[in-house]
Design an enzyme around this catalytic site. Sequence first.
Site, mmCIF file in Angstrom:
data_model
loop_
_atom_site.group_PDB
_atom_site.id
_atom_site.type_symbol
_atom_site.label_atom_id
_atom_site.label_comp_id
_atom_site.label_asym_id
_atom_site.label_seq_id
_atom_site.Cartn_x
_atom_site.Cartn_y
_atom_site.Cartn_z
ATOM 1 N N TYR A 141 0.809 -1.220 0.000
ATOM 2 C CA TYR A 141 0.000 0.000 0.000
ATOM 3 C C TYR A 141 0.847 1.277 0.000
ATOM 4 O O TYR A 141 0.648 2.179 -0.823
ATOM 5 C CB TYR A 141 -0.902 -0.034 1.238
ATOM 6 C CG TYR A 141 -1.621 1.242 1.580
ATOM 7 C CD1 TYR A 141 -2.725 1.665 0.845
ATOM 8 C CD2 TYR A 141 -1.235 2.011 2.692
ATOM 9 C CE1 TYR A 141 -3.418 2.827 1.194
ATOM 10 C CE2 TYR A 141 -1.921 3.168 3.041
ATOM 11 C CZ TYR A 141 -3.002 3.570 2.294
ATOM 12 O OH TYR A 141 -3.683 4.716 2.634
ATOM 13 N N LYS B 211 1.190 5.156 -2.287
ATOM 14 C CA LYS B 211 0.953 6.459 -1.680
ATOM 15 C C LYS B 211 2.192 7.349 -1.763
ATOM 16 O O LYS B 211 2.089 8.569 -1.932
ATOM 17 C CB LYS B 211 0.508 6.284 -0.228
ATOM 18 C CG LYS B 211 -0.876 5.663 -0.070
ATOM 19 C CD LYS B 211 -1.947 6.505 -0.742
ATOM 20 C CE LYS B 211 -3.353 6.038 -0.421
ATOM 21 N NZ LYS B 211 -4.396 6.881 -1.069
#
Length: 344
Positions: free
Chosen positions: A199, A203
């Site tokens: 993840y 980002k």
Amino acid sequence: MALDLGIWTIASVVVGFLVLIPSIMGLFGKNKFDVNGKTVLVTGASEGMGRSVAVQLAQRGASVIIVARNVGKLEEALDLVKAAASNPSSQRFQYISADVTEENGSERVIAEAIAWNNGQAPDVVWCVAGSAHPSIYLETSRSIKRQQMDINYWSCADMAQAILSEWLAPGAVGKGGQKHLIFTSSVAAFYPLAGYASYAPAKAAIKCLSDSLAQEILLYGADIKMHTVFPGTINSPGLINENKTKPGITFQLEEGDPGLTPDDMAAGSIKGLENGEYLIVVGFLGQIMRAACWGCSPRNNWLWDTFLSWIIAIAWFFVPIDMDGKVRKYGKKHGHPSTYPKKN
């Protein structure tokens, strides 16, 4: 002793003044994100932070287009956004059902938004759509890793190309007033924890894209402002889904972050935009994490951000020792990750 006391008193006053600088500037500064009478498009706006953003911008006089996949949730969200309008007679509201992870999804969204908005591109585009799938990296399928990049990075990158193609077209530059393109990243981009290896890179890539575009836009001489918001934990439906797969060690590392409601996170983010900030965090914990990772990004306030980065540069020596120690201790206690109970 008297001399020492005087030095400490002066130091305390200086530090106190530096701490107050962001608040002072926010109190007396001009609103740099006035959306009254503007058209704003928000992705990921059927629930959570995205929906709260849409509601609060409607309260500030914006006409709002909300984007998500689920039509039922969009209809419910649109009712809330309409009810929040400060000028119901002049504001307009619409939803667009779309999957912004699809290769041409963003182009279709912008085309539909322009058609609805009387041939004009939205003045503000805020990319909130995103989700986390916390898990042990070696236990995570390649399809999920790619899905994480699609929803968290490509949803922003594709939307940026779609809207900037409109704002920066030869005949469009300089017309229609100031524009704002806002990405939503995560504090995980500043300090990724164990469990976020699928993840956090997506980002972090958003920040790199934002930095590059903020500079590249200068080539066009256009009045376009880039911003990236870095939320921490948001107590939303998305968090409930994240927690279903979140490893135990990730829960442990995050135990010091109580999280914020979607409304509070949206309000803090909008306040940062109104202050003219570039990299926006909500709360002091977010400021600390940002202070350690400025790199060559434009500062929100050179004095405060530089001062805080000096302090955090010292503190950051100890933070990884603590966090890494927790991971090692967890590993010794629970054994090889392949033996952990599987989470779906």
